[in-house]
Design an enzyme around this catalytic site. Structure first.
Site, PDB file in Angstrom:
ATOM      1  CD  GLU A 242      -2.730   1.168   2.540  1.00  0.00           C
ATOM      2  OE1 GLU A 242      -2.993   0.055   3.038  1.00  0.00           O
ATOM      3  OE2 GLU A 242      -3.276   2.226   2.893  1.00  0.00           O
ATOM      4  CD  GLN A 336       5.608  31.542  -4.677  1.00  0.00           C
ATOM      5  OE1 GLN A 336       4.632  31.022  -4.143  1.00  0.00           O
ATOM      6  NE2 GLN A 336       5.891  32.828  -4.554  1.00  0.00           N
ATOM      7  N   GLY A 364      -1.591   6.243   6.291  1.00  0.00           N
ATOM      8  CA  GLY A 364      -0.706   6.499   7.437  1.00  0.00           C
ATOM      9  C   GLY A 364      -0.115   7.894   7.288  1.00  0.00           C
ATOM     10  CB  THR A 365      -0.384  11.001   9.341  1.00  0.00           C
ATOM     11  OG1 THR A 365       0.166  10.503  10.565  1.00  0.00           O
ATOM     12  CG2 THR A 365      -1.910  10.980   9.420  1.00  0.00           C
TER      13      THR A 365
HETATM   14  C1  LIG Z   1      -9.487  11.468   0.956  1.00  0.00           C
HETATM   15  C2  LIG Z   1      -9.277  10.380   1.963  1.00  0.00           C
HETATM   16  C3  LIG Z   1      -9.288   9.064   1.560  1.00  0.00           C
HETATM   17  C4  LIG Z   1      -9.133   8.039   2.498  1.00  0.00           C
HETATM   18  N1  LIG Z   1      -9.265   6.728   2.105  1.00  0.00           N
HETATM   19  C5  LIG Z   1      -9.333   5.771   3.053  1.00  0.00           C
HETATM   20  C6  LIG Z   1      -9.691   4.430   2.716  1.00  0.00           C
HETATM   21  O1  LIG Z   1      -9.906   4.108   1.535  1.00  0.00           O
HETATM   22  N2  LIG Z   1      -9.796   3.513   3.707  1.00  0.00           N
HETATM   23  C7  LIG Z   1      -9.549   3.827   5.010  1.00  0.00           C
HETATM   24  O2  LIG Z   1      -9.671   2.942   5.848  1.00  0.00           O
HETATM   25  N3  LIG Z   1      -9.212   5.086   5.372  1.00  0.00           N
HETATM   26  C8  LIG Z   1      -9.112   6.057   4.422  1.00  0.00           C
HETATM   27  N4  LIG Z   1      -8.802   7.347   4.780  1.00  0.00           N
HETATM   28  C9  LIG Z   1      -8.520   7.650   6.173  1.00  0.00           C
HETATM   29  C10 LIG Z   1      -7.065   7.991   6.450  1.00  0.00           C
HETATM   30  O3  LIG Z   1      -6.261   6.845   6.349  1.00  0.00           O
HETATM   31  C11 LIG Z   1      -6.998   8.653   7.839  1.00  0.00           C
HETATM   32  O4  LIG Z   1      -7.589   9.940   7.699  1.00  0.00           O
HETATM   33  C12 LIG Z   1      -5.589   8.768   8.361  1.00  0.00           C
HETATM   34  O5  LIG Z   1      -5.065   7.502   8.695  1.00  0.00           O
HETATM   35  C13 LIG Z   1      -5.501   9.670   9.608  1.00  0.00           C
HETATM   36  O6  LIG Z   1      -6.469   9.338  10.544  1.00  0.00           O
HETATM   37  P1  LIG Z   1      -7.400  10.499  11.171  1.00  0.00           P
HETATM   38  O7  LIG Z   1      -7.968  11.251  10.017  1.00  0.00           O
HETATM   39  O8  LIG Z   1      -8.325   9.895  12.112  1.00  0.00           O
HETATM   40  O9  LIG Z   1      -6.396  11.473  11.887  1.00  0.00           O
HETATM   41  P2  LIG Z   1      -5.887  11.329  13.414  1.00  0.00           P
HETATM   42  O10 LIG Z   1      -5.440   9.953  13.655  1.00  0.00           O
HETATM   43  O11 LIG Z   1      -6.922  11.912  14.304  1.00  0.00           O
HETATM   44  O12 LIG Z   1      -4.615  12.288  13.390  1.00  0.00           O
HETATM   45  C14 LIG Z   1      -4.685  13.713  13.583  1.00  0.00           C
HETATM   46  C15 LIG Z   1      -3.258  14.232  13.662  1.00  0.00           C
HETATM   47  O13 LIG Z   1      -2.618  13.657  14.790  1.00  0.00           O
HETATM   48  C16 LIG Z   1      -1.413  13.050  14.380  1.00  0.00           C
HETATM   49  N5  LIG Z   1      -1.127  11.875  15.198  1.00  0.00           N
HETATM   50  C17 LIG Z   1      -1.947  10.848  15.490  1.00  0.00           C
HETATM   51  N6  LIG Z   1      -1.323   9.950  16.244  1.00  0.00           N
HETATM   52  C18 LIG Z   1      -0.064  10.400  16.433  1.00  0.00           C
HETATM   53  C19 LIG Z   1       1.087   9.912  17.097  1.00  0.00           C
HETATM   54  N7  LIG Z   1       1.089   8.732  17.745  1.00  0.00           N
HETATM   55  N8  LIG Z   1       2.219  10.665  17.075  1.00  0.00           N
HETATM   56  C20 LIG Z   1       2.255  11.845  16.423  1.00  0.00           C
HETATM   57  N9  LIG Z   1       1.202  12.357  15.756  1.00  0.00           N
HETATM   58  C21 LIG Z   1       0.058  11.641  15.752  1.00  0.00           C
HETATM   59  C22 LIG Z   1      -1.625  12.682  12.929  1.00  0.00           C
HETATM   60  O14 LIG Z   1      -0.394  12.506  12.231  1.00  0.00           O
HETATM   61  C23 LIG Z   1      -2.403  13.872  12.437  1.00  0.00           C
HETATM   62  O15 LIG Z   1      -1.536  14.925  12.125  1.00  0.00           O
HETATM   63  C24 LIG Z   1      -8.913   8.364   3.847  1.00  0.00           C
HETATM   64  C25 LIG Z   1      -8.860   9.707   4.254  1.00  0.00           C
HETATM   65  C26 LIG Z   1      -9.076  10.703   3.334  1.00  0.00           C
HETATM   66  C27 LIG Z   1      -9.129  12.124   3.822  1.00  0.00           C
END
Ligand SMILES: Cc1cc2nc3c(=O)[nH]c(=O)nc-3n(C[C@H](O)[C@H](O)[C@H](O)COP(=O)(O)OP(=O)(O)OC[C@H]3O[C@@H](n4cnc5c(N)ncnc54)[C@H](O)[C@@H]3O)c2cc1C
Length: 380
Positions: A242, A336, A364-365
């Site tokens: 992935e 830019q 995964g962020t």
């Molecule tokens: C357009 C789009 C398509 C997507 N497609 C899919 C899909 O097909 N299937 C699916 O299952 N998901 C999907 N997602 C979900 C996506 O994988 C999640 O949004 C992402 O994993 C982050 O989770 P969250 O949004 O809950 O953010 P959160 O987990 O709430 O994170 C918020 C912030 O906190 C930070 N953070 C969290 N934990 C930690 C840590 N331990 N240390 C430091 N920083 C941290 C994060 O990096 C981020 O900056 C999609 C999202 C979008 C917007």
């Protein structure tokens, strides 16, 4: 070893197909917020879905790199929403079934996924479970007859509106922590399944992204994918692919954005000369080009590792982190160079800018990638 000449021939075919079949419609798909199902069928007819799936399951049994080329070309042409849709379908959902499915499951889903008849989605994220998937609340309770009753929901699911099957992570034993999560194959035409609205996003509009709901959904034991309670282990096994495909998309998208910028700066004039003649422009483009090629080399190396079964979780995190951050830098600096025109929707670079942003979040962020890498560096 992949035959490079064959790979490039395939790339030309993909590009031609996208120029003929996607380009004329892409604006409309962006407006509609979805790619029509008929386009998936057309891709299937042309052998462009699930490309590395074995022939017995409807694929063409090509090496992994060929599947990546489909995503790369869509990304390079600036069709990032389409690349996202296709990555989830061909390179994430289908491989889960191929690697973990029973023979019956593979026969039932994979040929229909390769033909574009059944579109695949991955359902991990929930409102309370994004980066931290331990927070999953969707649950499957044994129905006493060998099956399960599934309740809960998912959010942000790519292909959510179009999907025929969702590979979903569901708690089968909420008290068992990581060992209590199981993957299920949820058919979207079944009672108890419903879709929420197609969510409005700042970019990648044509990638339908949705909430999904499960209400007393009756699911047979034959819909368990892989091991009961083995969901997290399976997730970890599938993550390298992935993250690698997202990385390949990132570099290809950066390359396309750079190409669009090179064309623009040679046309646009200021102070009686082309923008391209300013040293700042020349050095910016030179730096970005160097960065892209260095990252491409790492993508190529990692593709080889993946093929050989040597791709580990920290390496996948490194490549996803490095390339998607690169993509962000490239689209920002390219925009830019367009000046005010870069901020106008009619200029594709503005789409590149917003479409790239999510790449550092989904799959995964960047912060989670850094955590994974740091753990491997420090051993804790
Ligand atoms: C357009 C789009 C398509 C997507 N497609 C899919 C899909 O097909 N299937 C699916 O299952 N998901 C999907 N997602 C979900 C996506 O994988 C999640 O949004 C992402 O994993 C982050 O989770 P969250 O949004 O809950 O953010 P959160 O987990 O709430 O994170 C918020 C912030 O906190 C930070 N953070 C969290 N934990 C930690 C840590 N331990 N240390 C430091 N920083 C941290 C994060 O990096 C981020 O900056 C999609 C999202 C979008 C917007």
């Amino acid at each position: 070893m992949v035959d490079q000449a064959e790979l490039e021939l395939f790339r030309d075919n993909v590009r031609r197909f996208l120029e003929e079949e996607a380009q004329p419609h892409y604006e409309q798909w962006e407006k509609d917020g979805i790619v029509p199902k008929s386009f998936y069928r057309k891709m299937g007819e042309n052998g462009l879905l699930c490309v590395d799936q074995p022939e017995e399951y409807g694929g063409i049994g090509a090496p992994f790199e060929f599947s990546v080329v489909v995503l790369e070309e869509a990304a390079r042409m600036g069709f990032m929403a389409l690349a996202s849709n296709l990555s989830v379908h061909s390179d994430i959902a289908a491989p889960y079934i191929l690697h973990l499915g029973s023979e019956e499951q593979k026969q039932f889903y994979l040929p229909r996924m390769a033909s574009g008849e059944c579109i695949g989605a991955i359902g991990m994220t929930e409102p309370g479970a994004g980066s931290d998937l331990q927070g999953i609340r969707s649950r499957a309770d044994a129905d006493g007859q060998g099956g399960y009753v599934v309740n809960g929901g998912k959010t942000f699911i790519t292909n959510g509106q179009n999907a025929g099957v969702v590979v979903a992570a569901i708690k089968t034993d909420p008290a068992a922590g990581a060992k209590g999560t199981t993957l299920f194959l949820l058919d979207t035409d079944q009672d108890g399944f419903s879709r929420g609205r197609n969510l409005e996003k700042i970019g990648q509009h044509a990638a339908d992204t949705s909430e999904l709901f499960f209400k007393d959904m009756k699911v047979g034991a034959d819909k368990v994918l892989g091991r009961l309670g083995g969901g997290f282990g399976h997730l970890i096994d599938e993550l390298p692919r992935e993250r690698l495909v997202l990385a390949a998309m990132a570099v290809a998208h950066a390359r396309g954005a750079l190409e669009r910028t090179v064309a623009y700066v040679q046309e646009r004039k200021a102070f009686g000369q082309s923008i391209a003649s300013f040293q700042n422009t020349r050095f910016t483009l030179a730096r970005l080009k160097s960065d892209i090629e260095v990252h491409q080399a790492y993508v190529n190396e990692c593709s080889g590792k993946y093929q050989r079964g040597e791709m580990d979780v920290p390496t996948a995190a490194m490549i996803k982190y490095a390339t998607t951050e690169l993509e962000g830098r490239v689209v920002d600096q390219c925009l830019q160079l367009f000046g005010g025109y870069g901020y106008m929707s009619e200029y594709p670079i503005s789409r590149d800018f917003v479409d790239a942003r999510i790449q550092r979040i989904y799959g995964g962020t960047s912060e989670i990638m850094l955590e994974v890498i740091a753990r491997s560096v420090l051993g804790r």
